[in-house]
Design an enzyme around this catalytic site. Structure first.
Site, short mmCIF file in Angstrom:
data_model
loop_
_atom_site.label_atom_id
_atom_site.label_comp_id
_atom_site.label_asym_id
_atom_site.label_seq_id
_atom_site.Cartn_x
_atom_site.Cartn_y
_atom_site.Cartn_z
N ILE A 146 45.22 37.79 41.54
CA ILE A 146 45.63 39.01 41.40
C ILE A 146 44.81 39.67 40.34
CG2 ILE A 146 48.18 38.38 41.87
CD1 ILE A 146 48.72 38.34 38.95
N ASP A 147 44.80 40.91 40.18
CA ASP A 147 43.85 41.86 39.54
C ASP A 147 43.75 41.29 38.02
OD1 ASP A 147 42.98 43.30 41.76
OD2 ASP A 147 44.46 44.76 41.30
N ARG A 148 42.81 41.40 37.42
CA ARG A 148 42.91 41.19 36.02
C ARG A 148 43.97 42.14 35.17
NH1 ARG A 148 37.77 43.35 32.53
NH2 ARG A 148 38.88 45.21 32.85
N THR A 150 46.83 42.95 36.14
CA THR A 150 48.07 42.98 36.83
C THR A 150 48.71 41.75 36.32
OG1 THR A 150 47.65 43.90 38.98
CG2 THR A 150 49.36 42.34 38.98
N ARG A 250 47.58 49.37 45.05
CA ARG A 250 46.95 50.52 44.26
C ARG A 250 46.52 51.60 45.34
NH1 ARG A 250 43.24 47.05 40.37
NH2 ARG A 250 42.83 49.19 39.52
#
Length: 326
Positions: A146-148, A150, A250
């Protein structure tokens, strides 16, 4: 003509050929390797290899070009002495591990976070004090990221078989991923959003459109619930991913003319002033749920059928929405 032959080792099972070869030839660029594939300079079991083919133990790969410029010392060791075993473990057994990732932590090593990242914390947790960079041997690893910025659940494998089956589970969309997100303004869409997604690797951005466009892949996002917080002019959403592409939520929100609170990369002009005060995007991976898994296709992970995992982490944006649930 210079040639080099490799036999795939025992630890490798069902790995995409480009992924395997990029580890074998760490100094080659992805575009260079793709070109060599197209030119027929890579053979798999004496046949011209194709992008996306999978290799396993005992397969033979022949490179019909000089590989020396693309090699470096495979004995390079990554020292994990300074890495802390600080994983927030939700579930763990001999095969799988599920953890809560805080916002601000990257999942995988990159140029800025070569040592301190979730992947290395997993290795330290599993008893590794070092590992060999670019080694083809199995090490425990996460099956997705998952994104940094998030926060929330990430699942990994502690054995090679578990990893292979877990990656197949992801490919076939058999692991449900649920999120909570906070967006600006009212949010009136509810239901299934089908769209088309493509990634711009050079700008680290993705594009999502309602209709097909060149090189785009279909994606499905389900917006299950929303609650409008009138005093804050924010909406709290529950979102479920059917497909799981980079930045999917997003970019899909942009398509619906809104954005996550705190999101800089997919920031809309009308929310720029309101968005300044937030350090991270307001997105929390709250639940992971296995579907019913076929015992023949997933002999190991079938035991986890219908198993659900729930995040225990309190997201940073909880203070904004105290007392609100959907």
């Amino acid at each position: 003509m210079s040639t080099a032959k490799f036999v795939v080792p025992k630890a490798v099972e069902n790995v995409r050929i480009e992924k395997f070869c990029l580890k074998l030839l760490p100094n080659i660029k992805l575009s260079q390797f793709f070109k060599l594939l197209r030119l027929g300079k890579v053979l798999l079991n004496n046949t011209k290899a194709k992008l996306g083919q999978r290799v396993s133990s005992g397969d033979t790969i022949v490179f019909q070009f000089a590989i020396e410029p693309y090699l470096h010392n495979h004995s390079e060791v990554v020292d994990l002495t300074q890495v802390q075993d600080d994983l927030q473990v939700i579930f763990e057994d001999e095969q799988l591990i599920v953890v809560d990732k805080p916002a601000g932590v990257v999942c995988q090593p990159d140029a800025k976070h070569e040592l301190f990242n979730l992947a290395n914390s997993l290795l330290k947790h599993c008893g590794y004090n070092q590992y060999f960079k670019n080694s083809l041997s199995f090490i425990p690893r996460f099956a997705h990221r998952i994104d940094r910025n998030t926060c929330g659940l990430v699942i990994g494998a502690k054995t090679n078989q578990a990893l292979q089956e877990l990656e197949a589970v992801f490919r076939h969309n058999l692991l449900m991923k649920q999120y909570q997100g906070l967006v600006f303004g009212p949010f009136n869409f509810k239901g299934t959003q089908k769209a088309y997604w493509a990634k711009d690797a050079y700008q680290a951005l993705v594009t999502v459109k309602a209709k097909p466009f060149p090189n785009a892949k279909p994606i499905t996002t389900i917006f299950e619930n929303s609650k409008y917080l009138t005093k804050l002019d924010l909406s709290l959403l529950t979102i479920r991913l059917v497909s799981g592409k980079t930045h999917q939520i997003r970019a899909c929100l942009n398509l619906l003319n809104t954005q996550l609170v705190g999101d800089r990369k997919y920031q809309l002009l009308q929310f720029k002033n309101r968005n300044r005060d937030f350090k991270h995007q307001a997105l929390h991976a709250t639940n992971l749920s296995f579907a019913q898994l076929d015992k023949q296709k997933f002999p190991l992970l079938a035991n986890y059928s219908q198993r659900q995992f729930k995040s225990q982490l309190v997201p940073w944006f909880a203070s904004l929405i105290k007392g609100v649930s959907i």
